[in-house]
Design an enzyme around this catalytic site. Structure first.
Site, PDB file in Angstrom:
ATOM      1  N   GLU A   1      81.151  30.158   9.432  1.00 42.42           N
ATOM      2  CA  GLU A   1      80.948  30.915  10.664  1.00 42.42           C
ATOM      3  C   GLU A   1      81.681  32.256  10.618  1.00 42.42           C
ATOM      4  O   GLU A   1      81.141  33.291  11.015  1.00 42.42           O
ATOM      5  CB  GLU A   1      81.422  30.081  11.857  1.00 42.42           C
ATOM      6  CG  GLU A   1      81.371  30.792  13.197  1.00 42.42           C
ATOM      7  CD  GLU A   1      79.959  31.152  13.631  1.00 42.42           C
ATOM      8  OE1 GLU A   1      79.823  32.002  14.526  1.00 42.42           O
ATOM      9  OE2 GLU A   1      78.990  30.590  13.076  1.00 42.42           O
TER      10      GLU A   1
ATOM     11  N   HIS B   1      69.079  35.169  19.356  1.00 37.42           N
ATOM     12  CA  HIS B   1      69.981  35.715  18.340  1.00 37.42           C
ATOM     13  C   HIS B   1      69.247  35.909  17.013  1.00 37.42           C
ATOM     14  O   HIS B   1      69.423  36.923  16.325  1.00 37.42           O
ATOM     15  CB  HIS B   1      71.166  34.763  18.157  1.00 37.42           C
ATOM     16  CG  HIS B   1      72.317  35.357  17.399  1.00 37.42           C
ATOM     17  ND1 HIS B   1      72.802  36.620  17.626  1.00 37.42           N
ATOM     18  CD2 HIS B   1      73.072  34.846  16.393  1.00 37.42           C
ATOM     19  CE1 HIS B   1      73.810  36.870  16.804  1.00 37.42           C
ATOM     20  NE2 HIS B   1      73.989  35.815  16.043  1.00 37.42           N
TER      21      HIS B   1
END
Length: 404
Positions: A76, A138
């Protein structure tokens, strides 16, 4: 400093880095690492992943109930680092574009606004715990950024104003070149005008292909949404047989629940959307709609590629058409392989990458067709003005002879 060359390099670098960000985002999502860091923009209250014992203890105290998995957290954070670097590149493009005269400023301004909105979507993806509609938006933001960068690059390229450009100006060129030297009299101008295709005839095929290009782009965008919706609702593995689902799938088929945008009532208290909250029938409907959409998209894109090869005289567009055929075949193969092999990460990421390349290909073709039509309108108008200037003296001479 040559700001034009610098701007071109920055845009090309940004296109490549955007592809990297899309791939990293897909890898992070498919690896179930979207909540590897439960906060934003840092990770467990710091700018890097907690690795030492004291950092892990502090993170556990700040976020009780969370299991710290360094591998997922690093996935991430690497995605965020690269995305942040891309944001800085877009800001540089905005600054440098104001140093280059005659460059349309609307494109870099739109890119800067899109990056800000994309960063907000990245934050909401984490804070709203992988809400599917936010995850899809997104994903769309990344694809939109990639498309806008390519359009800006094509629009701002210096060769777009050059008459000898292959990709922009060789498309559907008229058979005759009505130059100044070839028109010595009014009679020769009239003869050439009769033999030269009219503007309507000249633009008929480009406009037809342009409309087909917009249709293909629209169909592809819908299919990308279906793919993102399938992934964000964890519906990729609910059907593991071909061509349809196994068993009595039609009895569980739930199309009405497949596209529930706001799924908050389905959440349990304090839970997240990770691993999906829809029932089996809804996920199966999402998966099957995505499969049917893939068939429609493939047929549309292949037909568009055939029309380009048949009616386009541009080598650049012909190459793009054949690339489109290859990408469609590759994407179908990856989709089938993902079902048969139960969604291996590398193939699933490749499926996302090829979708981005397909979008780039279609956007390139549509933009080039648009530029081609514009150049022909401008060229035809310039020729018309030039012909009037050439024939005007002879017309005046004939009037003077009659008056005598």
């Amino acid at each position: 400093m040559d700001y034009s060359a610098l701007l071109s390099k920055l845009i090309r670098l940004s296109i490549g880095l955007t592809l990297v960000v899309i791939v990293l985002g897909a890898y992070t999502r498919i690896s179930d690492a979207g909540l590897g860091c439960p906060d934003w923009p840092g990770c467990y209250g710091q700018l890097n992943v907690p690795m030492k014992n004291d950092e892990i203890m502090r993170a556990s105290a700040l976020f009780p109930g969370h299991t710290i998995e360094p591998y997922k957290a690093w996935l991430e954070m690497i995605h965020r680092y690269v995305a942040g670097t891309l944001g800085l590149l877009i800001a540089s493009i905005l600054v440098v574009s104001f140093k280059v005269p005659n460059i349309p400023k609307v494109w870099p301004s739109a890119l800067a606004l899109l990056v800000v909105f994309q960063a907000a979507l990245g934050m909401w993806t984490v804070t709203l715990k992988l809400m599917p509609i936010i995850v899809v938006l997104h994903l769309f933001g990344g694809f939109a950024l990639l498309s806008l960068l390519l359009v800006f690059y094509l629009v701002s390229r210096p060769y777009c104003q050059s008459q000898d450009t292959e990709a922009t100006h060789d498309e559907f060129q008229p058979q005759e070149n009505l130059s100044y030297q070839g028109l010595h009299s009014a009679s020769s101008f009239r003869k050439a005008s009769l033999s030269k295709p009219s503007l309507q005839t000249l633009l008929l095929q480009p406009l037809s292909l342009q409309r087909m290009g917009w249709l293909s782009l629209s169909v592809l965008i819908v299919q990308i949404f279906l793919g993102g919706w399938t992934s964000s609702n964890y519906a990729a593995l609910v059907c593991t047989s071909l061509p349809l689902c196994e068993g009595d799938w039609w009895q569980a088929f739930n199309l009405s629940g497949a596209f529930t945008i706001f799924q908050h009532p389905l959440l349990m208290s304090g839970d997240s959307y990770e691993f999906g909250v829809l029932d089996y029938g809804s996920r199966m409907a999402i998966h099957l709609v995505h499969r049917f959409g893939a068939i429609i998209t493939a047929v549309t894109l292949l037909f568009f590629a055939w029309r380009l090869v048949r009616f386009s005289s541009s080598r650049a567009l012909n190459r793009a058409a054949w690339s489109l055929v290859g990408l469609v075949v590759l994407q179908i193969s990856l989709g089938i392989a993902n079902v048969v092999m139960h969604l291996p990460v590398i193939l699933a990421v490749g499926h996302n990458l090829v979708a981005a390349l397909l979008l780039l290909n279609i956007v390139f073709i549509c933009t080039q067709l648009r530029l081609s039509c514009q150049s022909k309108v401008i060229g035809q108008a310039a020729n018309h003005i030039q012909m009037r200037m050439i024939t005007k003296p002879s017309h005046i001479t004939e009037q003077s002879k009659l008056s005598k």
